[in-house]
Design an enzyme around this catalytic site. Sequence first.
Site, short mmCIF file in Angstrom:
data_model
loop_
_atom_site.label_atom_id
_atom_site.label_comp_id
_atom_site.label_asym_id
_atom_site.label_seq_id
_atom_site.Cartn_x
_atom_site.Cartn_y
_atom_site.Cartn_z
N CYS A 1 0.84 -1.21 0.00
CA CYS A 1 0.00 0.00 0.00
C CYS A 1 0.87 1.26 0.00
O CYS A 1 1.60 1.47 -0.97
CB CYS A 1 -0.99 -0.04 1.16
SG CYS A 1 -2.31 1.16 0.94
N HIS B 1 -3.85 -4.83 -0.18
CA HIS B 1 -3.42 -5.39 1.11
C HIS B 1 -3.51 -6.91 1.07
O HIS B 1 -4.61 -7.47 1.25
CB HIS B 1 -4.29 -4.85 2.23
CG HIS B 1 -4.02 -3.43 2.56
ND1 HIS B 1 -3.10 -3.04 3.51
CD2 HIS B 1 -4.53 -2.28 2.05
CE1 HIS B 1 -3.07 -1.72 3.58
NE2 HIS B 1 -3.90 -1.24 2.70
N GLU C 1 -2.74 -8.92 3.32
CA GLU C 1 -3.20 -9.35 4.65
C GLU C 1 -4.70 -9.17 4.82
O GLU C 1 -5.28 -9.68 5.77
CB GLU C 1 -2.43 -8.62 5.76
CG GLU C 1 -2.79 -7.18 5.98
CD GLU C 1 -2.18 -6.22 4.97
OE1 GLU C 1 -1.62 -6.68 3.96
OE2 GLU C 1 -2.29 -5.00 5.19
N1 LIG Z 1 -4.58 2.74 3.13
C1 LIG Z 1 -3.68 3.70 3.01
O1 LIG Z 1 -2.81 3.82 3.82
C2 LIG Z 1 -3.79 4.65 1.86
C3 LIG Z 1 -2.44 5.09 1.35
C4 LIG Z 1 -2.47 6.49 0.80
N2 LIG Z 1 -2.65 7.46 1.90
C5 LIG Z 1 -3.60 6.62 -0.23
O2 LIG Z 1 -4.61 7.20 0.09
O3 LIG Z 1 -3.49 6.12 -1.32
#
Ligand SMILES: NC(=O)CC[C@H](N)C(=O)O
Length: 207
Positions: A79, A189, A191
């Site tokens: 991510c 993700h 996970e």
């Molecule tokens: N889930 C997150 O941490 C998002 C990662 C990043 N801040 C985004 O919005 O793409």
Amino acid sequence: MITIIDYEMGNLRSVEKAFESLGFAARVSADPADIASADKLVLPGVGAFADCIANLKKGGFVAPLLAHVESGKPLLGICVGMQMLFDESEEFGRHQGLGLIPGRVVRFPSGMIENGERLKVPHMGWNNLLLKKPSPLFAGVDDESFVYFVHSYYCRAANDDDVAASCRYGEVEFCASIRHDNILATQFHPEKSQTVGLRIFRNFGEI
Ligand SMILES: NC(=O)CC[C@H](N)C(=O)O
């Protein structure tokens, strides 16, 4: 040993538990010295790009992380951990990344419409992977498998060769996974992606 970097911005325990459930030795560490002795490194991440990169620097992780990559040992970014590998992000301003993967991190357009419905940002939920290039992460993973995303920004890789998988959200087909030599990463993700995610973690553990 799989070392998961604890720079106070990640859902570390679920990543650690996933690897342990697969029988891999894994540890969460906030000690930069542990990075140097890691066989494999995981850079997780949940939160705003600027906070994450600031914490990574504050914790003294950047130099050992770059040395790990330089040594040819595997790295898995997850991510915002993938986004930080790029040159810069426009999330809440312009913020420099680690510059390991050429490209930028940009926001999904607001007001995208699909099937008459307005698409929300963040892109949150299950969506399918479009496999593009061979990657050790996707052994035994079918094209169009569903994985779980939560993000408002996406990576625009300068080199298509670095894009191992993409995903479509509205009019945007964005980079969902990177493979650049020993640098592997997922925007989604693993996970949170159930059996497909576990298979991806197993593939990383078996490199
Ligand atoms: N889930 C997150 O941490 C998002 C990662 C990043 N801040 C985004 O919005 O793409």
